[in-house]
Motif scaffolding. Structure first.
Motif, PDB file in Angstrom:
ATOM      1  N   ALA A 108       5.867 -23.395  -2.480  1.00 44.95           N
ATOM      2  CA  ALA A 108       6.656 -24.534  -2.017  1.00 44.95           C
ATOM      3  C   ALA A 108       8.120 -24.380  -2.409  1.00 44.95           C
ATOM      4  CB  ALA A 108       6.088 -25.835  -2.587  1.00 44.95           C
ATOM      5  N   THR A 109       8.370 -23.852  -3.600  1.00 48.57           N
ATOM      6  CA  THR A 109       9.750 -23.617  -4.045  1.00 48.57           C
ATOM      7  C   THR A 109      10.421 -22.552  -3.195  1.00 48.57           C
ATOM      8  OG1 THR A 109       9.077 -24.178  -6.312  1.00 48.57           O
ATOM      9  CG2 THR A 109      11.183 -23.059  -6.040  1.00 48.57           C
ATOM     10  N   ASP A 110       9.691 -21.481  -2.884  1.00 49.81           N
ATOM     11  CA  ASP A 110      10.240 -20.427  -2.022  1.00 49.81           C
ATOM     12  C   ASP A 110      10.568 -20.971  -0.639  1.00 49.81           C
ATOM     13  OD1 ASP A 110      10.303 -18.432  -3.867  1.00 49.81           O
ATOM     14  OD2 ASP A 110       8.403 -17.522  -3.299  1.00 49.81           O
ATOM     15  N   ARG A 111       9.670 -21.811  -0.103  1.00 48.82           N
ATOM     16  CA  ARG A 111       9.920 -22.374   1.222  1.00 48.82           C
ATOM     17  C   ARG A 111      11.155 -23.265   1.204  1.00 48.82           C
ATOM     18  NH1 ARG A 111       5.559 -25.036   1.901  1.00 48.82           N
ATOM     19  NH2 ARG A 111       4.397 -23.642   3.280  1.00 48.82           N
ATOM     20  N   LEU A 112      11.304 -24.038   0.145  1.00 51.98           N
ATOM     21  CA  LEU A 112      12.440 -24.958   0.045  1.00 51.98           C
ATOM     22  C   LEU A 112      13.765 -24.214  -0.034  1.00 51.98           C
ATOM     23  CD1 LEU A 112      13.338 -27.919  -0.251  1.00 51.98           C
ATOM     24  CD2 LEU A 112      13.060 -27.665  -2.729  1.00 51.98           C
ATOM     25  N   HIS A 113      13.755 -23.043  -0.679  1.00 49.96           N
ATOM     26  CA  HIS A 113      14.999 -22.285  -0.877  1.00 49.96           C
ATOM     27  C   HIS A 113      15.044 -21.015  -0.021  1.00 49.96           C
ATOM     28  CE1 HIS A 113      16.259 -24.829  -4.241  1.00 49.96           C
ATOM     29  NE2 HIS A 113      15.002 -24.803  -4.642  1.00 49.96           N
ATOM     30  N   ASN A 114      14.240 -20.986   1.050  1.00 48.50           N
ATOM     31  CA  ASN A 114      14.284 -19.888   2.023  1.00 48.50           C
ATOM     32  C   ASN A 114      14.022 -18.521   1.397  1.00 48.50           C
ATOM     33  OD1 ASN A 114      14.915 -21.637   4.187  1.00 48.50           O
ATOM     34  ND2 ASN A 114      17.084 -21.598   3.619  1.00 48.50           N
ATOM     35  N   GLY A 115      13.114 -18.468   0.416  1.00 44.47           N
ATOM     36  CA  GLY A 115      12.677 -17.183  -0.134  1.00 44.47           C
ATOM     37  C   GLY A 115      13.752 -16.401  -0.858  1.00 44.47           C
ATOM     38  N   LEU A 116      14.375 -17.007  -1.861  1.00 43.03           N
ATOM     39  CA  LEU A 116      15.380 -16.297  -2.640  1.00 43.03           C
ATOM     40  C   LEU A 116      14.732 -15.168  -3.444  1.00 43.03           C
ATOM     41  CD1 LEU A 116      17.487 -19.312  -3.988  1.00 43.03           C
ATOM     42  CD2 LEU A 116      18.114 -17.727  -2.170  1.00 43.03           C
ATOM     43  N   ASN A 117      15.548 -14.315  -4.044  1.00 44.08           N
ATOM     44  CA  ASN A 117      15.003 -13.221  -4.855  1.00 44.08           C
ATOM     45  C   ASN A 117      14.361 -13.779  -6.127  1.00 44.08           C
ATOM     46  OD1 ASN A 117      17.061 -13.235  -7.152  1.00 44.08           O
ATOM     47  ND2 ASN A 117      18.414 -12.962  -5.395  1.00 44.08           N
ATOM     48  N   GLY A 118      13.586 -12.918  -6.783  1.00 43.89           N
ATOM     49  CA  GLY A 118      12.810 -13.360  -7.937  1.00 43.89           C
ATOM     50  C   GLY A 118      13.640 -13.933  -9.067  1.00 43.89           C
ATOM     51  N   ALA A 119      14.781 -13.319  -9.347  1.00 43.32           N
ATOM     52  CA  ALA A 119      15.630 -13.798 -10.444  1.00 43.32           C
ATOM     53  C   ALA A 119      16.143 -15.211 -10.173  1.00 43.32           C
ATOM     54  CB  ALA A 119      16.804 -12.833 -10.650  1.00 43.32           C
ATOM     55  N   ALA A 120      16.536 -15.467  -8.924  1.00 43.96           N
ATOM     56  CA  ALA A 120      17.035 -16.801  -8.581  1.00 43.96           C
ATOM     57  C   ALA A 120      15.924 -17.840  -8.657  1.00 43.96           C
ATOM     58  CB  ALA A 120      17.658 -16.769  -7.183  1.00 43.96           C
ATOM     59  N   ILE A 121      14.726 -17.493  -8.174  1.00 42.64           N
ATOM     60  CA  ILE A 121      13.599 -18.426  -8.230  1.00 42.64           C
ATOM     61  C   ILE A 121      13.211 -18.720  -9.677  1.00 42.64           C
ATOM     62  CG2 ILE A 121      11.148 -18.684  -7.689  1.00 42.64           C
ATOM     63  CD1 ILE A 121      12.954 -19.192  -5.329  1.00 42.64           C
ATOM     64  N   LYS A 122      13.234 -17.699 -10.540  1.00 43.06           N
ATOM     65  CA  LYS A 122      12.930 -17.905 -11.957  1.00 43.06           C
ATOM     66  C   LYS A 122      13.904 -18.906 -12.573  1.00 43.06           C
ATOM     67  CE  LYS A 122      13.050 -15.475 -16.398  1.00 43.06           C
ATOM     68  NZ  LYS A 122      11.881 -16.181 -16.970  1.00 43.06           N
ATOM     69  N   ARG A 123      15.186 -18.759 -12.250  1.00 44.13           N
ATOM     70  CA  ARG A 123      16.190 -19.671 -12.793  1.00 44.13           C
ATOM     71  C   ARG A 123      15.990 -21.091 -12.256  1.00 44.13           C
ATOM     72  NH1 ARG A 123      18.087 -21.984 -16.564  1.00 44.13           N
ATOM     73  NH2 ARG A 123      20.200 -22.838 -16.405  1.00 44.13           N
ATOM     74  N   LEU A 124      15.579 -21.224 -11.004  1.00 46.08           N
ATOM     75  CA  LEU A 124      15.322 -22.542 -10.439  1.00 46.08           C
ATOM     76  C   LEU A 124      14.135 -23.220 -11.120  1.00 46.08           C
ATOM     77  CD1 LEU A 124      15.849 -21.809  -6.628  1.00 46.08           C
ATOM     78  CD2 LEU A 124      17.275 -23.246  -8.095  1.00 46.08           C
ATOM     79  N   CYS A 125      13.095 -22.436 -11.443  1.00 50.36           N
ATOM     80  CA  CYS A 125      11.935 -22.987 -12.160  1.00 50.36           C
ATOM     81  C   CYS A 125      12.341 -23.458 -13.556  1.00 50.36           C
ATOM     82  CB  CYS A 125      10.825 -21.941 -12.239  1.00 50.36           C
ATOM     83  SG  CYS A 125      10.072 -21.512 -10.637  1.00 50.36           S
ATOM     84  N   GLU A 126      13.163 -22.666 -14.244  1.00 42.65           N
ATOM     85  CA  GLU A 126      13.641 -23.050 -15.570  1.00 42.65           C
ATOM     86  C   GLU A 126      14.459 -24.337 -15.500  1.00 42.65           C
ATOM     87  OE1 GLU A 126      15.834 -19.661 -16.803  1.00 42.65           O
ATOM     88  OE2 GLU A 126      14.074 -18.478 -17.392  1.00 42.65           O
ATOM     89  N   ARG A 127      15.333 -24.419 -14.501  1.00 36.76           N
ATOM     90  CA  ARG A 127      16.195 -25.595 -14.374  1.00 36.76           C
ATOM     91  C   ARG A 127      15.380 -26.843 -14.039  1.00 36.76           C
ATOM     92  NH1 ARG A 127      20.872 -24.863 -10.169  1.00 36.76           N
ATOM     93  NH2 ARG A 127      21.275 -23.146 -11.647  1.00 36.76           N
ATOM     94  N   ALA A 128      14.349 -26.680 -13.193  1.00 39.66           N
ATOM     95  CA  ALA A 128      13.515 -27.827 -12.835  1.00 39.66           C
ATOM     96  C   ALA A 128      12.785 -28.370 -14.067  1.00 39.66           C
ATOM     97  CB  ALA A 128      12.511 -27.427 -11.753  1.00 39.66           C
ATOM     98  N   TYR A 129      12.301 -27.459 -14.931  1.00 39.67           N
ATOM     99  CA  TYR A 129      11.621 -27.907 -16.152  1.00 39.67           C
ATOM    100  C   TYR A 129      12.606 -28.565 -17.114  1.00 39.67           C
ATOM    101  CZ  TYR A 129       8.859 -27.835 -20.425  1.00 39.67           C
ATOM    102  OH  TYR A 129       8.206 -28.198 -21.576  1.00 39.67           O
ATOM    103  N   GLU A 130      13.808 -28.003 -17.215  1.00 40.69           N
ATOM    104  CA  GLU A 130      14.820 -28.583 -18.106  1.00 40.69           C
ATOM    105  C   GLU A 130      15.218 -29.992 -17.664  1.00 40.69           C
ATOM    106  OE1 GLU A 130      17.929 -25.752 -17.910  1.00 40.69           O
ATOM    107  OE2 GLU A 130      16.909 -24.257 -19.168  1.00 40.69           O
TER     108      GLU A 130
END
Length: 211
Positions: A108-130
């Motif tokens: 769902a996160t990949d779909r929302l952000h149009n499939g960004l690279n792994g490093a960007a998705i990892k940072r988005l997951c960290e930010r969402a938890y923070e």
């Protein structure tokens, strides 16, 4: 999403139209099997018409992340035995750190952000938890390489892989025009040569030439 509030077939239909990813809220396979059994019993699956059975099957597939073949097998087991019981494996395997719910959340996160690279998705997951989203509790510590591993999983591909459908194409039918087959394989050109009249009858002898 609390799927226990879904009580009618119309609610199931509306849910599938509005939510491509469903978060049912269980942690173990035993709870998942129990939920499937409750759904089949509540909607009286055995007595449903064929279109409604297909709707319930699709609902179970989306909610559990199981393949349609596996859902069909579980339904057949329920119809034959009247209940669902998960068979325990006799061998010890490695426990999975990330659940199917985590994989669906990643999709769902990949779909929302149009499939960004792994490093960007990892940072988005960290930010969402923070920012207080507890659903990213496990994904916040995922490695970039493992993001790509989860993207190859069947649960992820069931959500993110586009399904090719047959698209209609316009074909000209009954068009009267001079053919131009020059340079195209698979065509036969037929030339006609006038041979003069005989007994006041027009004569036309075909001459064939292949290209």
């Amino acid at each position: 999403m609390n799927t226990r509030l879904i009580k009618t077939l119309q609610q199931v239909r509306e849910l599938l139209e509005q939510a491509p990813v469903i978060e049912p809220g269980w942690e173990s396979k035993d709870e998942c099997y129990q939920w499937i059994e409750e759904i089949l019993r509540h909607f009286r699956y055995r007595t449903l018409l064929r279109p409604d059975k297909g709707l319930i099957k699709r609902y179970l597939t989306v909610a559990t992340g199981y393949s349609r073949t596996q859902i069909t097998r579980l339904i057949n087991t329920y119809l034959a035995e009247g209940h669902l019981r998960r068979k325990q494996r006799t061998i010890n395997g490695f426990s999975s750190q990330y659940t199917k719910a985590d994989i669906r959340l990643l999709a769902a996160t990949d779909r929302l952000h149009n499939g960004l690279n792994g490093a960007a998705i990892k940072r988005l997951c960290e930010r969402a938890y923070e920012q207080g989203d507890q659903k990213y509790k496990r994904l916040k510590g995922i490695s970039v390489s493992h993001i790509y591993n989860l993207r190859k999983s069947k649960t992820y591909r069931n959500i993110r892989t586009p399904k090719d459908v047959t698209r209609p194409t316009n074909r000209a039918i009954g068009v009267r025009q001079k053919p131009r087959p020059e340079g195209q394989p698979g065509f036969i050109r037929i030339d006609t040569v006038h041979q003069g009249d005989q007994d006041r009858v027009k004569r036309c002898v075909p001459y064939q030439r292949c290209r």
